[in-house]
Design an enzyme around this catalytic site. Structure first.
Site, mmCIF file in Angstrom:
data_model
loop_
_atom_site.group_PDB
_atom_site.id
_atom_site.type_symbol
_atom_site.label_atom_id
_atom_site.label_comp_id
_atom_site.label_asym_id
_atom_site.label_seq_id
_atom_site.Cartn_x
_atom_site.Cartn_y
_atom_site.Cartn_z
ATOM 1 N N CYS A 22 0.852 -1.201 0.000
ATOM 2 C CA CYS A 22 0.000 0.000 0.000
ATOM 3 C C CYS A 22 0.883 1.246 0.000
ATOM 4 O O CYS A 22 1.601 1.513 0.959
ATOM 5 C CB CYS A 22 -0.922 -0.016 1.221
ATOM 6 S SG CYS A 22 -1.808 1.523 1.492
ATOM 7 N N CYS A 33 -0.070 3.709 2.773
ATOM 8 C CA CYS A 33 0.398 3.251 4.091
ATOM 9 C C CYS A 33 1.917 3.442 4.216
ATOM 10 O O CYS A 33 2.424 3.771 5.298
ATOM 11 C CB CYS A 33 0.046 1.782 4.300
ATOM 12 S SG CYS A 33 -1.711 1.432 4.116
ATOM 13 N N ASP A 43 24.235 9.555 -27.268
ATOM 14 C CA ASP A 43 25.389 8.945 -27.896
ATOM 15 C C ASP A 43 25.282 7.447 -27.678
ATOM 16 O O ASP A 43 24.297 6.965 -27.130
ATOM 17 C CB ASP A 43 26.704 9.507 -27.343
ATOM 18 C CG ASP A 43 26.979 9.020 -25.928
ATOM 19 O OD1 ASP A 43 26.036 8.567 -25.272
ATOM 20 O OD2 ASP A 43 28.137 9.106 -25.492
#
Length: 760
Positions: free
Chosen positions: A97, A100, A502
């Site tokens: 979560c 959380c 590059d």
């Protein structure tokens, strides 16, 4: 004029303090001392922070007496002089979560003894810096309690609790299996969540479709609601019991329970269903990003071959000291930075620089950790400890990427603290005020609108999506091999107007074709052909700069090659373009006019039906070309379907192909019969041989030396090999005749008869 009194800040450790009530009394009593300006007690950490005037020692003695009087046995100690900062890393297993995670980080940062805390949600790692090393154990204990309060199912592990300690015999496999098991656990959890939601949907659908009494509807909708939203309800109840009221779980619970209260059962279940499906998709996105970022950690070396006299032993890279000698074998990762003291080899630097072309290293040259040794045995003198090595610096960047928060993330984190309570009180006002001030307004209507407002205003989309968006962005970039150092850099990219790149392989596929032979020094092309022509059967003009040659120059090149008895042909991509444009006859005619003696028929970049491919081969043969067909796709992401390739190989030979080339590109890795390391899949090779009438019907593209050695040792020195760089032709011939150790035994057993070699 008044003189300002200087204040001294002292932090005291109260050993043996176990009574919360006593702690409050001590804090109050100390605060009443005339010499003390401020007293602040931290019972969890057993520390008392005091701002006092002069005579600190005398004041501390008074504090010690107060503490002993209130709680006998408490010993007061000064900590300031001995405070030493220390870092600690904790793994939070099962933390899924994002919201959380932010709460945990905020709570830990609020601890007085914590100087800084960063929670890397992507890697599930919490890094803590404490002001005083002596209280580290107490801080870790407090962190465990905080995590348990917010996410009871999350397991907090310290570094030394890891299940995968470094074992030099099997450290890599253990680490890999641990990663696989974590991934499998995540997948299983997501599956169980999907099944749970699916079961709830079945009950929900039944309630919608069946005509039931009020009680029956309530029962079915209620069951569906509890199955789908049970986790949300339990989280909300648990958080409320801990004083954490205003969060998304609370909003969803109030809104859906309210819907049931006004008998809008379908809306209540539907809202919870949409929320949980959204959470499921969020978890999928997080896990995908987490796997992508963790995949970058695969460059971590598992061991180092430490040279101790005549012995070589595997040790943890952390145990190797500056000045030690390590041995890096072919195929191994370079574990530490150093200088090559013995041996020469080609090394793959792609993991560090993105450069696709291997680089040659020899004695006296620097070699960096994270490179992969390709073919030679190297002895390296270490010049940096593992903690300061290049690969470790990269790993730190990967691990800390998500900790570098963007300004938007920081703003949302602060905004979320006030947003949710504002929404709750706003909904409350919406439900109560209008019916009281608007004539004829019904409470039921406005309560319903308030519930709608709660659902629409749920902070998840705003509060969770912002950090999740950055996690997803960093993870997606990681999947493409791009390391973004943090969310702040990702947000800064939004303002970029121009990007300069590059390194071949950054914007291109990182594979090369030989467009022109450039002899070294005073050598001419004629000299090179004079030397190597006897060992070449075919020369290919690849799809590259040769397409830009003037006709006269192109004809001179073709005449030069054919004058040495070598067949020359244009790359198959030219034919594919001609087929796409519907100009196959013009192409074959022009190729014959230019002097080409062979053509390549391929479908590496386009799709040819079986009938069309057969027709092209037969038509090219009618023009008196030696037809070289090619099987396999140039894109290594396209699946190599063995049965289809075998069938195509056999059909090409039946249609008149002189030889069939097995595609491998210039990399020779992760394509055709080769795995990601360039090793041959012997089963695939055997099946292709069974599909041919004769071994000589096949030309095996084998750009890597180990592939050439494998074919010669397996199929004999006369095996047809292709995609050989011009400067490697003589080296390959030395392998064929057995003057190299790799093929010496084979040469003794085989008749020295060469069928051919194809050169690009």
């Amino acid at each position: 004029m008044m003189e300002t009194e200087s204040l001294a800040k002292e932090k005291l450790l109260l050993e043996g303090l176990n009574c919360p009530s006593c702690a409050s009394k001590i804090e109050a009593k100390v605060g009443e001392l005339p010499e003390v300006e401020e007293s602040k007690m931290n019972f969890m950490m057993k520390t008392l922070e005091v701002k006092m005037r002069i005579d600190q020692d005398e004041v501390i003695e008074k504090i010690a007496k107060i503490a002993d009087d209130i709680e006998p046995g408490v010993e007061v100690k000064r900590t300031k002089q001995r405070a030493v900062k220390q870092n600690k890393k904790l793994t939070l297993e099962g933390l899924d979560c994002a919201n959380c995670a932010q709460k945990i980080e905020n709570r830990v940062n609020e601890l007085e003894e914590v100087a800084k805390a960063d929670l890397n949600f992507t890697l599930q790692e919490l890094s803590i810096e404490v002001n005083d090393a002596k209280v580290l154990a107490e801080v870790v204990t407090t962190v465990r309690e905080i995590v348990h309060d917010l996410e009871p199912d999350v397991i907090v592990k310290e570094d030394n609790e890891s299940c995968c300690g470094h074992d030099h015999e099997h450290g890599h496999s253990d680490s890999q299996s641990h990663s696989d098991s974590d991934s499998q656990a995540d997948n299983n959890e997501l599956k169980s969540e999907g099944i749970r939601i699916g079961i709830g949907v079945v009950f929900f659908a039944a309630a919608l479709l069946l005509k039931l009494s009020f009680v029956g509807e309530l029962a079915l909708y209620g069951v569906a609601y509890l199955i789908i939203g049970g986790k949300v309800l339990s989280k909300s109840a648990r958080n409320i019991s801990k004083g954490q009221i205003f969060d998304e779980n609370f909003l969803m619970s109030i809104a859906t329970i309210g819907a049931f209260a006004i008998q809008e059962f379908p809306e209540g279940v539907a809202v919870m269903l949409f929320y949980e499906v959204g959470e499921l998709f969020q978890d999928l996105a997080v896990n995908r990003s987490r796997r992508s970022i963790k995949s970058l950690l695969d460059i971590r070396p598992d061991y180092a071959n430490l040279k101790d006299g005549d012995e070589v032993k595997e040790v943890d890279p952390n145990q190797v000291q500056i000045g030690d000698l390590i041995v890096v074998k072919p195929g191994e990762k370079v574990p530490l930075d150093g200088e090559v003291v013995e041996g020469e080899s080609m090394v793959d630097t792609a993991a560090l620089t993105g450069e696709s072309v291997p680089r040659k290293v020899k004695p006296g040259e620097e070699i960096l950790s994270g490179m992969i040794n390709q073919d030679g045995l190297l002895t390296v003198k270490v010049n940096k400890e593992f903690g300061e090595s290049t690969v470790n610096k990269i790993l730190e960047l990967v691990q800390n990427a998500a900790s570098e928060k963007a300004p938007t993330e920081k703003f949302i984190t602060k905004f979320a603290r006030y947003y949710t309570p504002g929404v709750v009180f706003g909904a409350l006002a919406l439900a109560i005020i209008p019916p009281l001030v608007i004539p004829g307004a019904a409470f039921s209507d406005w309560i319903y609108r308030a519930l709608v407002f709660l659902v629409v205003s749920c902070p998840c989309a705003l509060v969770v999506s912002i950090p999740l968006g950055f996690f997803g962005g960093i993870g997606s970039a990681s999947k493409q091999g791009v390391l973004i150092k943090g969310g702040n850099y990702l947000e800064a990219l939004n303002k970029v107007k121009t990007v300069v790149m590059d390194k071949t392989g950054t914007l291109t596929e990182g594979v090369f074709d030989v467009a022109e032979i450039v002899p070294e020094g005073d050598w001419s092309k004629e000299d090179l052909l004079e030397l190597a022509a006897d060992y070449i059967d075919f020369h290919k003009l690849s799809f590259g700069t040769s397409a830009l040659y003037q006709p006269e120059i192109l004809q001179k090149k073709i005449e030069l090659v054919t004058s040495y008895g070598i067949d020359i042909y244009p790359g198959g991509t030219y034919l594919e373009i001609a087929v796409t444009q519907g100009k196959l006859e013009q192409y074959l005619t022009r190729a014959k006019e230019l002097g080409f003696t062979a053509v390549e028929v391929s479908d590496g970049t386009i799709e040819l039906t079986s009938n069309l491919r057969s027709a092209i081969i037969r038509q090219a043969a009618e023009y008196d070309f030696k037809v070289l067909s090619e099987v396999g796709k140039k894109d290594k992401n396209k699946k190599f379907r063995l049965s289809k390739i075998v069938k195509k190989l056999k059909q090409d030979i039946d249609d008149g192909a002189y030889k069939v080339i097995i595609e491998a590109r210039e990399s020779g890795k992760g394509i055709s019969i080769y795995d990601e390391e360039g090793d041959i899949d012997e089963f695939k090779m055997e099946q292709l041989l069974l599909g041919a009438y004769d071994q000589g019907d096949i030309i095996w593209e084998a750009p890597l030396k180990k592939q050439q050695v494998m074919f010669i040792n397996t199929l004999g020195p006369n095996v047809n090999l292709g995609n050989i760089s011009p400067d490697e032709i003589l080296a390959l011939e030395s392998l064929r005749v057995g003057v190299r150790g790799d093929t010496f035994k084979t040469a003794l057993l085989q008749e020295d008869k060469r069928i051919g070699v194809e050169s690009k």
